[in-house]
Structures are given as C-alpha cells and as structure tokens.
Design an enzyme around this catalytic site. Structure first.
Site, mmCIF file in Angstrom:
data_model
loop_
_atom_site.group_PDB
_atom_site.id
_atom_site.type_symbol
_atom_site.label_atom_id
_atom_site.label_comp_id
_atom_site.label_asym_id
_atom_site.label_seq_id
_atom_site.Cartn_x
_atom_site.Cartn_y
_atom_site.Cartn_z
ATOM 1 N N CYS A 1 -10.725 -101.557 45.916
ATOM 2 C CA CYS A 1 -10.047 -102.214 44.789
ATOM 3 C C CYS A 1 -8.674 -102.756 45.188
ATOM 4 C CB CYS A 1 -9.885 -101.215 43.647
ATOM 5 S SG CYS A 1 -11.425 -100.416 43.166
ATOM 6 N N ARG B 1 -11.156 -107.566 47.879
ATOM 7 C CA ARG B 1 -11.259 -106.103 47.864
ATOM 8 C C ARG B 1 -12.152 -105.595 46.733
ATOM 9 N NH1 ARG B 1 -7.069 -103.386 50.755
ATOM 10 N NH2 ARG B 1 -7.449 -101.585 49.416
ATOM 11 N N TRP C 1 -13.764 -102.819 42.516
ATOM 12 C CA TRP C 1 -15.079 -102.663 43.128
ATOM 13 C C TRP C 1 -15.646 -101.369 42.558
ATOM 14 C CZ3 TRP C 1 -16.692 -99.849 48.014
ATOM 15 C CH2 TRP C 1 -17.988 -100.212 48.388
ATOM 16 N N ASN D 1 -7.368 -96.812 43.115
ATOM 17 C CA ASN D 1 -8.318 -97.109 44.179
ATOM 18 C C ASN D 1 -8.689 -95.773 44.810
ATOM 19 O OD1 ASN D 1 -9.728 -97.959 46.414
ATOM 20 N ND2 ASN D 1 -7.977 -98.921 47.429
ATOM 21 N N GLY D 2 -9.984 -95.426 44.827
ATOM 22 C CA GLY D 2 -10.405 -94.156 45.405
ATOM 23 C C GLY D 2 -11.411 -93.444 44.522
ATOM 24 N N GLU E 1 -24.861 -107.839 65.278
ATOM 25 C CA GLU E 1 -23.822 -108.507 64.494
ATOM 26 C C GLU E 1 -24.359 -109.771 63.827
ATOM 27 O OE1 GLU E 1 -20.027 -109.474 62.859
ATOM 28 O OE2 GLU E 1 -21.071 -107.627 63.425
ATOM 29 N N LYS F 1 -24.357 -110.346 59.784
ATOM 30 C CA LYS F 1 -23.708 -111.476 59.129
ATOM 31 C C LYS F 1 -24.671 -112.161 58.158
ATOM 32 C CE LYS F 1 -19.710 -111.103 60.310
ATOM 33 N NZ LYS F 1 -20.052 -109.706 60.142
ATOM 34 N N GLU G 1 -25.209 -109.963 55.093
ATOM 35 C CA GLU G 1 -24.024 -109.823 54.251
ATOM 36 C C GLU G 1 -23.835 -111.008 53.310
ATOM 37 O OE1 GLU G 1 -20.637 -107.255 56.574
ATOM 38 O OE2 GLU G 1 -21.073 -109.243 57.362
ATOM 39 N N HIS H 1 -41.929 -101.909 70.736
ATOM 40 C CA HIS H 1 -42.009 -100.583 70.127
ATOM 41 C C HIS H 1 -41.974 -100.664 68.598
ATOM 42 C CE1 HIS H 1 -41.637 -98.372 73.939
ATOM 43 N NE2 HIS H 1 -40.864 -99.391 74.299
ATOM 44 N N LYS I 1 -13.927 -105.770 51.203
ATOM 45 C CA LYS I 1 -13.385 -105.962 52.542
ATOM 46 C C LYS I 1 -13.090 -104.636 53.224
ATOM 47 C CE LYS I 1 -11.841 -108.511 55.932
ATOM 48 N NZ LYS I 1 -12.804 -109.271 56.742
#
Length: 612
Positions: A2, A27, A74, A100-101, A485, A489, A492, A508, A607
């Site tokens: 947040c 955020r 968030w 925030n938390g 990565e 991306k 996301e 496999h 983020k």
C-alpha cells in the site's frame, strides 16, 4: 504494497496528497482515500478502485485543509471496496489511521473493543488500530502516547500514519517490519510517505524511520523516538534522483520508459566502481575487509520473484569469477528452513525496493547465525540496506512499473561486479582478466541500445502471438534464468500462462505441452549450451510448436530452423543474459498492450511485497 502520503504545512493538503498517491499507485490500486482536517473536523473521502475514482469523489464533495493523510490500497484483509478503503476512523470520526502491513492479533483486540461498545464498519485489520488508538487517547490525552500504547498491544507488521482532530498540528508515523516510512523535510511544511517518489517534487531531504520508531511530524519539524519514547537523532538523507525520472517522459507506459532507460541504468550501476587501468573493482560500501572476504567458504543468495532470477545468474558469476561455491534460495523458504549457515557464509540478499518482507526475514534469520550480509538493492536507506552489514546499490533510479525491467538488468550487473570483486580479493582471477571483463561490461550499454532497436520487429510479432493460450520458454546454463524471467514477465502483465524451463528438462514433462502451434521461445546464443539447445529446437519442430528463437546476429543455423528469429548482438558469455532478456521484456509488453491489459499496474500485484 500500500501507499501512504501525509502533509502538514500552509498549503492545500488535498492536491499534494492526491499527487503523491498517483505516484504510489504502483504499490496498490484496489481502493484509495484521503482524510483532511477542515475547520477542526476530519473529513474523509474514499473510493473503490484507482485514484481517479477518489478524484471523482473529491470533485463531487470537495474538501480543503492544510493537514491530511491519504492511502492507496492493495487488499489483504477484506475485499476491495469503499468501506474497506483507508483511512479508517474511530467511532466518532475524530481520528483516522492508514496502514501498510498485517496485524496478526487484530481479531482478539477487536473482540475486546466490541465488548467495550466500539462499532466497526469494515472487514479490515486496520480499523481495529483506529479504535485502539481512540481507546488509549481517551486515557492518555496525547496522540503520540496513544499511538505508542496501541502499538505495544499489536503483533505483526505495520507502517502507519495517524491524524486526530484533537492534535490539529501534527501527523504521527510509525513502522515495524512493513516496508518503509520516510519523512520529507520542507520549509514550513513536512511530508510523510511510504516511498520517495511520492514527495520528490517537494523535497529531496528525507529522514527514514527504522523499525519500532515513531515520528511526530509538525510543520516546524520532526521528532523521532522509539516505541519506548526514547529520543532518536538521525541526519537526513539527500535524494539525488531527478523528479522527472519518476514521470513517464512521453512514453506510453512507465514499463516502456524503464526498458529504454536500461543503457543508462546499467552505466550508472558500474559508474565509479571500475578501474580499467588497474583491473580493480571499487565497492567501498560492501564493508567486507580483505581478510573476511578470503575467509568466506560459500555464498548463499536469497531473493524473491525477478530478483530470484537475478540471483540464479549471480550464483554462476560468483562461482566462475570468485571460485566460491554458491547456492540460491527463495527467501520465503530460506527464512523458515533453519539453514546450515554461519560466519563463514556470505548471504547476499537481493531486492529492488529493499522492502520485500520475505527477504528481510531471511536476512534476520541469517544474522542470528552470524553471517555477514550483503544487500543488493536500488533504494538508498531502505530496510534491507539498513539490516545488512554491507550494501551494493544498483543506482537504477525509480522503477514505477510493477513488472521489473531495468532493476533486473542492473541486478545482473551488480552480481557481476560482486563476482569480480570477490575474485580479486581471493586472488581467483588476475588484474589482467578483470581488465578484459571490465571492457566487456563497458560495451553492454551500447549493445542494449542496439537490442532495443528490435522494438518494432517484436511489436509486429506480438500481433501474431497475442491470442496464444500459453507459452513455453527454454534456456540452458546462463539462459535458463532468462527463460524463467521471460515467462514471468508474460504472466505478470498479459495474464497468459507461461512456463520457463531448463532445456534439459524438456523431455521430463514439458514436451507434452508442445502441439497445435504452441509458441516456444528458445534462447540460443552461441555459448557452451548452444549445441544442446539446437537439439531442443529440433524437438520443438518435430512436434509442430511455433518456434521463436533468440540468437546471435547472423546465426544461419538457427534461422533455418526457427519460424521467427530475434537476433541480438554477440557479447561476453557471462553478460549475454542482459541482452537476451530485453526482447522478452519487449515481447511481454507488446502482447499485453495488444490485449488491452494494464501494463504498469497488473491485477493482483504490487511493486513491493511487504507482507508474507
């Protein structure tokens, strides 16, 4: 997670806070709200969704005042909605809290307060804190004492801001384990924020709160103290970022801007740290003396998400350049598995924000076992930088897009510098070898610029691939983390399912997925794995997958086998991942744009993940 912004001074707090919240929307963007002291009364405005919803509410029901606090959320406890949006008030609406938390024991406190007659309106843990501060304010008569007494009762993580009508000249901020809180120092005005870009257009001088500290902020200044009310003296930090760096600068999205900033960011990461004439690497902030460096027996790198992929590359760099055994752990696993580490183990923790809760938890677990800790982070004075015994700042500048791009490539450069430094300290490589490797590094920004010229070609390819149901990414050796990565991306920002695999693992299990023109992105630069990757390419072709190959320019062998070829410039093998990841960033970006996705603020993501 947040975002928090607060203001006290002689200007209109509303415009300053809303402006700051917009810069922190990466955020969290499930809801937003603001509380302003107007004519001695707290006026609260909130809205579900993004900041523009809050702006609409403020146009319909405007408020004005010179003291206020805002929040962009968030969601953790409670669904995204207006009633769960911050700020949260006490029973009488005379006190507000933003948070925030996660408060772990909020239910037991809530039950006690309900028994005392408190009425709750939301599903959040934060509202409990507002009522708890109200309870203690009645008993103590002072807002700072009420906040301290309340925080003494809660368990969990928090970065909070508190405003009360009973204390019309001040903001209270405090933190414990949940990201950062900075106090911005102005002339006749002060700011609080959970991240520097929110206030960078107003001040560059900030005081950063440590864990278990409380800040009483008035227009005249800030008083820092511990939760036990012991005074704390701390010099402000001067932030050198240009405020324009936190703006889009004409680009359609922050992510696109940040991808194009990679040549500059990479240069800034090694600038002043290399001495080509002597073959030296200069990293004074590591705080590792040569004796300690020589006594290290192994290195453990801990990180999450994109930083974890950078750590996988860092492992190889440290092993090859420093001759040290190295391993990589997900920070969320390391912190709980009672790892066998000690003073002989260097723990390298990587986090762009320096706020990642699991990475901080891993660092604290390693410190208890006497490990020297090195932080690789982008944010000066971040929680991770303060927890570590030494730090290697990336100097990438603000990264606003939730999906990391320039932070990833600068993490790779930081790992390379660390490997070279350790190698010289331990006499594992010669000064002449370092000179050559420095030359290789200095070439990279120019080669990244050349790779970015592929943007138009990749945008055209994205038009053909945007409606695929899934992707497979394959790489070996140094290119395996890039496969991971690249898949991350795409997931996301486009919400397309994608998997990254080591090429040797294809038979496999993943080979079963290859059919019906499935896009398979194969990373095939001419390195030690080249011949084996050619074998993987043949296996994809035999099963009618759509093969997209990332290879070195002029590779006719790969071009004859792949349906689509993306050519990157050749470079030193250890640094090749910096070039091969750029087309994958661009591909994910253009596919997401084609699908109409929110590139900078993808759903369900924030983020900085400052809670478990």
């Amino acid at each position: 997670m947040c975002g928090i912004v607060g203001y006290v001074g002689d200007k209109n707090a509303v415009s300053i806070i809303v402006e700051g919240l917009k810069r922190l929307e990466y955020r969290g963007y499930d809801s937003a709200g603001i509380a302003v002291l107007q004519a001695g009364k707290l006026e609260v405005r909130r809205a579900a969704g993004r900041i523009k919803g809050l702006e609409g509410v403020l146009r319909e029901r405007p408020v004005q005042g010179s003291l206020g606090i805002g929040h962009t959320r968030w969601a953790t406890h409670g669904r995204p909605s207006e009633e769960n949006a911050h700020p949260h008030t006490d029973c009488d609406g005379a006190l507000v809290v933003v948070h925030n938390g996660i408060l772990e024991n909020y239910l037991e406190i809530k039950e006690r307060l309900l028994a005392e007659g408190h009425r709750f309106r939301s599903e959040t843990d934060t509202e409990v804190l507002a009522h708890l501060v109200e309870h203690h304010l009645r008993a103590t008569g002072r807002l700072d004492r009420a906040v301290r007494a309340s925080l003494a009762e809660v368990r969990g993580s928090y970065a909070i801001g508190v405003v009360a009508a009973a204390a019309p000249d001040r903001l209270i901020a405090a933190k414990h384990g949940a990201g950062s809180v900075v106090v911005g120092l102005g002339r006749g005005e002060m700011f609080i924020a959970s991240d520097i870009p929110a206030i960078l257009s107003h001040t560059r001088d900030v005081v950063i709160l440590e864990d278990d500290e409380v800040a009483v902020v008035t227009a005249a200044g800030v008083e820092l103290s511990t939760l036990a009310a012991e005074p704390v003296q701390r010099d402000p930090v001067r932030i050198l970022w240009d405020p324009i760096m936190a703006e889009k600068g004409g680009y359609r999205h922050f992510m696109l801007k940040e991808m194009y900033e990679q040549p500059r960011a990479i240069t800034d990461t090694f600038r002043g740290r290399i001495a080509p004439e002597t073959g030296s690497i200069v990293l004074p902030d590591l705080s590792l003396d040569p004796g300690t460096a020589r006594s290290i027996q192994r290195v453990v790198l801990v990180a999450c998400g994109t930083a974890y992929h950078a750590a996988l590359l860092g492992r190889t760099m440290i092993e090859r350049l420093a001759g040290l055994p190295a391993e990589v752990d997900l920070a969320s696993e390391f912190r709980y598995r009672d790892a066998l580490v000690g003073p002989e183990t260097l723990v390298v923790a990587i986090s762009q924000s320096g706020e990642t809760a699991d990475t901080l938890g891993a660092v604290k677990a390693a410190r208890l076992k006497g490990c020297p800790i090195l932080a690789i982070t982008n944010v000066v004075g971040s929680a991770l930088a303060r927890e570590a015994t030494g730090v290697l700042y990336m100097h990438a500048g603000p990264e606003i897009g939730v999906a990391s791009s320039k932070a990833f490539t600068t993490m790779i450069v930081a790992g390379y510098l660390l490997g070279l430094w350790l190698g010289r300290q331990r006499n594992a490589i010669t000064a002449e070898d370092v000179k050559k490797r420095i030359h290789d590094l200095v070439e990279i920004p120019r080669l990244v610029e050349k790779t970015l010229e592929l943007d138009g070609r990749i945008a055209a390819l994205a038009r053909e691939l945007a409606h695929a149901k899934g992707f497979l990414y394959l790489g070996r050796g140094l290119q395996y983390p890039i496969a991971l990565e690249g898949a991350l991306k795409l997931k996301e920002i486009s919400y397309i399912h994608a998997e990254g695999y080591a090429g040797g693992e294809m038979k496999h299990g993943p080979i079963a997925l290859i059919a019906d023109d499935l896009p398979v992105v194969a990373l095939v630069p001419r390195d030690g794995s080249y011949d084996r990757m050619l074998g993987n390419i043949e296996e994809v072709r035999a099963r009618e997958g759509r093969l997209i190959a990332v290879c070195h320019a002029g590779d006719r062998t790969v071009a004859s086998k792949a349906r689509d070829v993306i050519e990157v410039p050749p470079c030193a093998e250890l640094l090749a991942p910096i070039l091969t990841v750029v087309p994958l960033q661009l591909l994910a970006y253009h596919i997401a744009v084609r699908l109409g996705c929110d590139v900078d603020q993808p759903r369900n993501l924030a983020k900085s993940v400052t809670v478990e």
